[in-house]
Every structure is written in structure tokens, then in C-alpha cells.
Design a protein around this motif. Structure first.
Motif, PDB file in Angstrom:
ATOM      1  N   VAL A  99      25.375  45.200  36.094  1.00  0.00           N
ATOM      2  CA  VAL A  99      24.556  45.282  37.308  1.00  0.00           C
ATOM      3  C   VAL A  99      24.398  43.895  37.926  1.00  0.00           C
ATOM      4  O   VAL A  99      24.413  43.755  39.158  1.00  0.00           O
ATOM      5  N   ALA A 100      24.284  42.863  37.093  1.00  0.00           N
ATOM      6  CA  ALA A 100      24.215  41.490  37.624  1.00  0.00           C
ATOM      7  C   ALA A 100      25.509  41.143  38.363  1.00  0.00           C
ATOM      8  O   ALA A 100      25.473  40.521  39.440  1.00  0.00           O
TER       9      ALA A 100
ATOM     10  N   VAL B  64      25.902  40.093  42.259  1.00  0.00           N
ATOM     11  CA  VAL B  64      26.600  38.906  42.779  1.00  0.00           C
ATOM     12  C   VAL B  64      27.599  39.312  43.847  1.00  0.00           C
ATOM     13  O   VAL B  64      27.777  38.608  44.853  1.00  0.00           O
ATOM     14  N   ALA B  65      28.244  40.461  43.676  1.00  0.00           N
ATOM     15  CA  ALA B  65      29.207  40.945  44.671  1.00  0.00           C
ATOM     16  C   ALA B  65      28.538  41.151  46.028  1.00  0.00           C
ATOM     17  O   ALA B  65      29.160  40.934  47.069  1.00  0.00           O
ATOM     18  N   PHE B  66      27.264  41.550  46.030  1.00  0.00           N
ATOM     19  CA  PHE B  66      26.530  41.702  47.289  1.00  0.00           C
ATOM     20  C   PHE B  66      26.302  40.350  47.965  1.00  0.00           C
ATOM     21  O   PHE B  66      26.189  40.275  49.184  1.00  0.00           O
ATOM     22  N   LEU B  67      26.221  39.282  47.171  1.00  0.00           N
ATOM     23  CA  LEU B  67      25.948  37.953  47.725  1.00  0.00           C
ATOM     24  C   LEU B  67      27.185  37.295  48.327  1.00  0.00           C
ATOM     25  O   LEU B  67      27.066  36.399  49.161  1.00  0.00           O
TER      26      LEU B  67
ATOM     27  N   CYS C 281      47.004  39.556  35.978  1.00  0.00           N
ATOM     28  CA  CYS C 281      46.619  40.244  34.744  1.00  0.00           C
ATOM     29  C   CYS C 281      46.109  41.638  35.126  1.00  0.00           C
ATOM     30  O   CYS C 281      45.948  41.933  36.316  1.00  0.00           O
ATOM     31  N   PRO C 282      45.818  42.514  34.159  1.00  0.00           N
ATOM     32  CA  PRO C 282      45.322  43.856  34.504  1.00  0.00           C
ATOM     33  C   PRO C 282      44.002  43.843  35.279  1.00  0.00           C
ATOM     34  O   PRO C 282      43.683  44.800  35.977  1.00  0.00           O
ATOM     35  N   GLY C 283      43.243  42.766  35.177  1.00  0.00           N
ATOM     36  CA  GLY C 283      41.956  42.702  35.878  1.00  0.00           C
ATOM     37  C   GLY C 283      41.988  41.943  37.185  1.00  0.00           C
ATOM     38  O   GLY C 283      40.976  41.906  37.900  1.00  0.00           O
ATOM     39  N   CYS C 284      43.125  41.334  37.515  1.00  0.00           N
ATOM     40  CA  CYS C 284      43.199  40.563  38.764  1.00  0.00           C
ATOM     41  C   CYS C 284      42.902  41.458  39.965  1.00  0.00           C
ATOM     42  O   CYS C 284      43.495  42.522  40.120  1.00  0.00           O
ATOM     43  N   GLY C 285      41.989  41.021  40.797  1.00  0.00           N
ATOM     44  CA  GLY C 285      41.601  41.761  41.989  1.00  0.00           C
ATOM     45  C   GLY C 285      40.268  42.476  41.835  1.00  0.00           C
ATOM     46  O   GLY C 285      39.731  42.993  42.815  1.00  0.00           O
ATOM     47  N   LEU C 286      39.705  42.504  40.614  1.00  0.00           N
ATOM     48  CA  LEU C 286      38.441  43.213  40.416  1.00  0.00           C
ATOM     49  C   LEU C 286      37.284  42.546  41.161  1.00  0.00           C
ATOM     50  O   LEU C 286      36.435  43.236  41.720  1.00  0.00           O
ATOM     51  N   THR C 287      37.249  41.228  41.184  1.00  0.00           N
ATOM     52  CA  THR C 287      36.166  40.539  41.904  1.00  0.00           C
ATOM     53  C   THR C 287      36.204  40.920  43.375  1.00  0.00           C
ATOM     54  O   THR C 287      35.186  41.304  43.960  1.00  0.00           O
TER      55      THR C 287
END
Length: 144
Positions: free
Chosen positions: A31-32, A36-39, A62-68
Motif C-alpha cells: 500500500v505504501a 508513492v505511485a500517486f505522488l 527483467c520480469p519486473g521492469c515496467g512495474l513502477t
């Protein structure tokens, strides 16, 4: 200042105090991260630095690239861009929110939170993980 002796009743009360579980930590951390994604601004998220150590070292995703980026777009309602950045971003956000609601509801009822190990071994979660890793491997091979 006088101290209260540790009676059997007080000891039993102390033992019943809720402890942080892995589910609590995962829910709060997730949730944190969504907070942060909202900010972060979706208008400039593509201009940011590469924060993935694997990609910084190899230039490959990597498999997680693009998640942010996916989470930032999702937080601002840019669903198409969120899915384009990483198809599993929305799935992960939904999973974190479901976990957070479940943990909060159980804590409010003074029940134990769900065991994270057990949740992660659920067949649906394992299938999603396998599909995610397959997606990451295909994306990696296509990038080479």
C-alpha cells in the motif's frame, strides 16, 4: 514510579497482543508503494532514471521492469498506459489491495491475518507467477 507486578492475567493479555505477520508487512509495504505511485507524475515517469539493477547492468529487461511505471499510470487512472508498461502491474495492484483489505478486516475482528506462505502457494497465485515468469523470459529473449 511504581511498576505493576506481572500477574497471570497481565501476562496472558501481553501474549494476546497482535504481532506483525508477513502478511501485515506485505500489505503495508504494498500500500505504501501504491501511495508513492500517486505522488509521482505520469507525465514525466518515462523520463526518470533506470532503477532496475538488472537492466542497469545488462541493458535487458527483467520480469519486473515496467512495474513502477505501470503503478504510476494505474494510480492516475491511465489504464491503457499501465497495461502497456507491464501487463502484470494491474494484477499486482489488485492483489496487494485485496491482501490489505483482508488483513485490515481480520485485524479489526481480532483474528489472525492470513498466512502469506499459504497464500503464495495457492494454485491461482502459482499459475499467475508462472505466466509472469514466462512473459519475462519471452520479453528477455525478444530484447536480445
Amino acid at each position: 514510579m511504581p511498576t505493576t507486578p506481572l500477574t497471570e492475567e497481565r501476562f496472558a493479555l501481553l501474549r494476546r497482543q497482535p504481532r506483525l505477520s508477513a502478511s501485515d508487512v506485505a500489505a503495508v509495504g504494498g500500500v505504501a508503494g501504491i501511495g508513492v505511485a500517486f505522488l509521482l507524475s505520469p507525465d514525466h515517469i518515462e523520463d526518470g532514471p533506470v532503477i532496475c539493477p538488472f537492466r542497469a547492468l545488462t541493458g535487458l529487461p527483467c520480469p519486473g521492469c515496467g512495474l513502477t511505471r505501470s503503478w504510476v499510470y494505474a494510480a492516475h487512472g491511465w489504464w491503457r498506459e499501465s497495461f502497456a508498461s507491464h501487463p502484470f502491474g494491474l494484477v499486482l495492484v489488485a492483489g496487494i489491495l485485496a491482501l490489505a483489505v483482508t488483513v485490515a478486516r481480520r485485524r479489526a475482528r481480532h483474528e489472525a491475518p492470513p498466512e502469506l506462505d499459504r497464500l503464495l502457494k495457492h494454485p491461482v497465485v502459482l499459475a499467475i507467477g508462472a505466466i509472469w515468469l514466462t512473459f519475462g523470459a519471452v520479453r528477455l529473449v525478444l530484447a536480445i
